[in-house]
Design a protein around this motif. Structure first.
Motif, mmCIF file in Angstrom:
data_model
loop_
_atom_site.group_PDB
_atom_site.id
_atom_site.type_symbol
_atom_site.label_atom_id
_atom_site.label_comp_id
_atom_site.label_asym_id
_atom_site.label_seq_id
_atom_site.Cartn_x
_atom_site.Cartn_y
_atom_site.Cartn_z
ATOM 1 N N CYS A 57 59.998 22.503 50.578
ATOM 2 C CA CYS A 57 58.761 23.200 50.203
ATOM 3 C C CYS A 57 57.558 22.276 50.129
ATOM 4 O O CYS A 57 56.419 22.751 50.098
ATOM 5 C CB CYS A 57 58.939 23.891 48.844
ATOM 6 N N GLN A 58 57.791 20.967 50.077
ATOM 7 C CA GLN A 58 56.713 20.000 49.947
ATOM 8 C C GLN A 58 57.001 18.789 50.826
ATOM 9 O O GLN A 58 58.153 18.519 51.176
ATOM 10 C CB GLN A 58 56.544 19.541 48.491
ATOM 11 N N SER A 59 55.927 18.048 51.165
ATOM 12 C CA SER A 59 56.095 16.771 51.871
ATOM 13 C C SER A 59 55.539 15.602 51.069
ATOM 14 O O SER A 59 55.877 14.460 51.327
ATOM 15 C CB SER A 59 55.411 16.818 53.245
ATOM 16 N N TRP A 60 54.667 15.900 50.102
ATOM 17 C CA TRP A 60 54.118 14.841 49.248
ATOM 18 C C TRP A 60 55.053 14.586 48.079
ATOM 19 O O TRP A 60 55.497 15.529 47.413
ATOM 20 C CB TRP A 60 52.769 15.240 48.674
ATOM 21 N N PRO A 61 55.337 13.330 47.758
ATOM 22 C CA PRO A 61 56.099 13.030 46.543
ATOM 23 C C PRO A 61 55.273 13.387 45.311
ATOM 24 O O PRO A 61 54.074 13.667 45.394
ATOM 25 C CB PRO A 61 56.356 11.526 46.644
ATOM 26 N N LEU A 62 55.911 13.360 44.155
ATOM 27 C CA LEU A 62 55.263 13.764 42.909
ATOM 28 C C LEU A 62 53.969 12.999 42.656
ATOM 29 O O LEU A 62 52.941 13.588 42.296
ATOM 30 C CB LEU A 62 56.239 13.552 41.746
ATOM 31 N N GLU A 63 54.001 11.679 42.845
ATOM 32 C CA GLU A 63 52.812 10.867 42.588
ATOM 33 C C GLU A 63 51.638 11.319 43.455
ATOM 34 O O GLU A 63 50.487 11.351 43.004
ATOM 35 C CB GLU A 63 53.097 9.385 42.856
ATOM 36 N N ALA A 64 51.924 11.674 44.711
ATOM 37 C CA ALA A 64 50.868 12.107 45.630
ATOM 38 C C ALA A 64 50.301 13.456 45.221
ATOM 39 O O ALA A 64 49.089 13.692 45.309
ATOM 40 C CB ALA A 64 51.415 12.164 47.052
ATOM 41 N N GLN A 65 51.167 14.359 44.777
ATOM 42 C CA GLN A 65 50.699 15.670 44.333
ATOM 43 C C GLN A 65 49.736 15.532 43.162
ATOM 44 O O GLN A 65 48.666 16.153 43.131
ATOM 45 C CB GLN A 65 51.886 16.542 43.951
#
Length: 284
Positions: A57-65
Motif C-alpha cells: 500500500c505504500q512505497s515510502w518508509p515511516l520516516e519518509a511519510q
C-alpha cells in the motif's frame, strides 16, 4: 529481470522517498484548535511496504511519510509471543509496533510542535485475542515515554503537540479515542474506480459540513478483484487532488484524508486547506 517502473506525480508516488517535505507544518497552527477541526494527510496500512500487488500500500518508509507531512498512521498488528508484529492480512511487514512507536516519538522529539494520530487495530483475527488490549495498554504505558494520548476525548493541538494520539479500534477495552465516535468513510472493497471515487467525494463533502467536534476520516484507499491498492491510487489520488485543488485558497475542514501512495502535491493541498498556517516546504 524486469525493472520495476517508478512513478512520481503531484498526486501519486511509488518511489522510495518524497521529492519535498513538510516536517513542521503544524507549527503554524494555533494550539487552541481541536484536532477534529484540522485537515490532516494520512496513509492507509502505513507499514505495508512488502508483499504482492494486493498487499503493498505504500512505497515510502515511516520516516519518509512523517517527513512528507503525513500525520495519521494506520497500524495493523498481531500479538505474537508478547510482541505486536506488523501485518497486512497474513503478510509480515518486517516491523513491530515497538519500532513504529520509537520512530514516531523520535520524529516528534525533533519536531515538538507536531502530533501524530495513530489508528491501532488487531489485524484480521480469526478470533480476537483477549490479551491484545491489556498488553497494548501496558506497552503504551511502558514504552510511550509519557507522550501518548490514550484518553477518550479528542485533544486540542496544543494538548497533543509532541504526542502520539491513539485512535483505537478494539473489541471491548477503550484505549484512546473510540472508533465508534469517529465519522469514518471506508468503502475499501472496490468494484469500480468510478463508484469508489463517488463514495470518497461524498464523504469528503460530509467532512466539510459535518460537526466540527467529530473527527472525520475518509479512506481514499481500496482493493478489489479487478484492481489493487497501487492501481487504484493511480486513479483516485489525481481525482482527489483536483477536487481539493478546486477549493484552494479557502479554509476547508477536509478531516483526515487517508491514502495509498500519496504524492507530495496531494499532501500539500490537504495541509494548505488549514489557511492559518504558512508554507515552509523544503526540498528533500
Amino acid at each position: 529481470m524486469e525493472t520495476e517502473h517508478r512513478e512520481q506525480t503531484e498526486a501519486f508516488d511509488n518511489t522510495p522517498w518524497p521529492s519535498t517535505t513538510l516536517p513542521d507544518w503544524m507549527s503554524d497552527l494555533p494550539g487552541h484548535l481541536s484536532l477534529s477541526r484540522i485537515s490532516v494527510p494520512g496513509t492507509h496500512d502505513s507499514m505495508s511496504l512488502f508483499g504482492n500487488s494486493k498487499i503493498r500500500c505504500q512505497s515510502w518508509p515511516l520516516e519518509a511519510q512523517l517527513a512528507a507531512g503525513v500525520r495519521f498512521l494506520d497500524i495493523r498488528c498481531k500479538l505474537e509471543g508478547g510482541h505486536f508484529l506488523i501485518y497486512h492480512v497474513n503478510t509480515f511487514q518486517e516491523a513491530d509496533f515497538s519500532e513504529v512507536l520509537k520512530k514516531t516519538l523520535g520524529f516528534l522529539e525533533e519536531h515538538p510542535w507536531e502530533t501524530v494520530l495513530m489508528r491501532v487495530k488487531e489485524e484480521l483475527p480469526m478470533i480476537p485475542n483477549e490479551a491484545f488490549a491489556p498488553r497494548l495498554r501496558q506497552y503504551l504505558e511502558e514504552e510511550g515515554q509519557g507522550r501518548v494520548w490514550a484518553k477518550e476525548t479528542i485533544p486540542t493541538l496544543g494538548q497533543a503537540r509532541g504526542k502520539v494520539v491513539i485512535l483505537e479500534e478494539l473489541e471491548e477495552e477503550v484505549l484512546g479515542v473510540p472508533h465508534e465516535e469517529l465519522k469514518v468513510g471506508d468503502a475499501w472493497h472496490v468494484l469500480s474506480a468510478e463508484r469508489k471515487w463517488d463514495r470518497v467525494k461524498e464523504h469528503l463533502g460530509v467532512a466539510t459540513t459535518g460537526d466540527l467536534a467529530i473527527l472525520h476520516l475518509t479512506f481514499c484507499s481500496g482493493n478489489g478483484l479487478f484492481t489493487n491498492p497501487e492501481e487504484l491510487a493511480k486513479d483516485i489520488n489525481p481525482r482527489c487532488y483536483e477536487h481539493l485543488r478546486a477549493r484552494a485558497g479557502e479554509t476547508v475542514r477536509w478531516g483526515v484524508v487517508i491514502m495509498d501512495f500519496p504524492g507530495t502535491g496531494l499532501i500539500r493541498i490537504i495541509v494548505e486547506s488549514n489557511l492559518e498556517m504558512g508554507s515552509g516546504c523544503t526540498t528533500a
